[in-house]
Structure formats: C-alpha cells, structure tokens
Design an enzyme around this catalytic site. Structure first.
Site, PDB file in Angstrom:
ATOM      1  N   ARG A   1     -94.378  66.906  50.191  1.00 41.75           N
ATOM      2  CA  ARG A   1     -94.113  65.504  50.525  1.00 41.75           C
ATOM      3  C   ARG A   1     -93.158  64.871  49.518  1.00 41.75           C
ATOM      4  O   ARG A   1     -92.234  64.159  49.896  1.00 41.75           O
ATOM      5  CB  ARG A   1     -95.419  64.706  50.616  1.00 41.75           C
ATOM      6  CG  ARG A   1     -96.296  65.137  51.796  1.00 41.75           C
ATOM      7  CD  ARG A   1     -97.612  64.403  51.808  1.00 41.75           C
ATOM      8  NE  ARG A   1     -98.340  64.690  50.568  1.00 41.75           N
ATOM      9  CZ  ARG A   1     -99.308  63.933  50.086  1.00 41.75           C
ATOM     10  NH1 ARG A   1     -99.692  62.840  50.706  1.00 41.75           N
ATOM     11  NH2 ARG A   1     -99.919  64.273  48.963  1.00 41.75           N
TER      12      ARG A   1
ATOM     13  N   ASN B   1     -99.540  64.636  54.950  1.00 39.15           N
ATOM     14  CA  ASN B   1    -100.374  65.812  55.175  1.00 39.15           C
ATOM     15  C   ASN B   1    -101.310  65.522  56.333  1.00 39.15           C
ATOM     16  O   ASN B   1    -101.867  64.425  56.429  1.00 39.15           O
ATOM     17  CB  ASN B   1    -101.223  66.124  53.939  1.00 39.15           C
ATOM     18  CG  ASN B   1    -100.425  66.732  52.804  1.00 39.15           C
ATOM     19  OD1 ASN B   1     -99.326  67.232  53.001  1.00 39.15           O
ATOM     20  ND2 ASN B   1    -100.974  66.687  51.609  1.00 39.15           N
TER      21      ASN B   1
END
Length: 88
Positions: free
Chosen positions: A18, A36
C-alpha cells in the site's frame, strides 16, 4: 482520464504494498485509494491519464519490493475525489 479498480492476489500484504503504491500514485498525480482486503488481496482504484494508470498497474504487478503478484483483476470504476489514500 480513465479509472480502474484492480485487485491484486499473491504475496501482497505485509510487504508495504500500500505504501509503495501510494508513493507512486502521488508521483504520477493519480487519484484513488489502496487497501488490504480480509481475503489477503489488495484492492486499488486508480484515476488519471490513461498512460499513468497503465504505468501504475504495471508497477504494482512487477515492481513492488518483496511482493509477488500471482494474478490481478481489473475493471472499469468511478472515482470523484482528488488525491490518493491508503484505506484501512
């Protein structure tokens, strides 16, 4: 301008996927988010110039340090906010 939602599968959580995605998105002036999912995948929405969106999708597939993307699924999406976010 195009907008795509992409779900990445493989070794994509616990490898700063990320964070690396967000840094590249900011560099490319792409709006959207990355997060996620509970099933172990990473979901992202990328909105920007087509060449930049294509570039970041390829970057995520092949260049995230310590990640191993085994597959990904891409579809047309919509996004109306400016900036790029890491969602939790």
């Amino acid at each position: 301008m195009i907008c795509r939602m992409v779900v990445f599968r493989g070794k994509v959580q616990g490898v700063n996927f990320r964070r690396q995605t967000a840094l590249k998105a900011e560099e490319l002036s792409i709006s959207g988010y990355v997060k996620n999912n509970p099933d172990g995948t990473v979901e992202a929405v990328f909105m920007g110039p087509e060449k930049n969106v294509r570039y970041i999708i390829d970057f995520c597939r092949t260049s995230i340090v310590n990640a191993e993307v085994q597959s990904y699924q891409e579809k047309v999406a919509a996004w109306s906010e400016d900036g790029f976010r890491i969602l939790h």
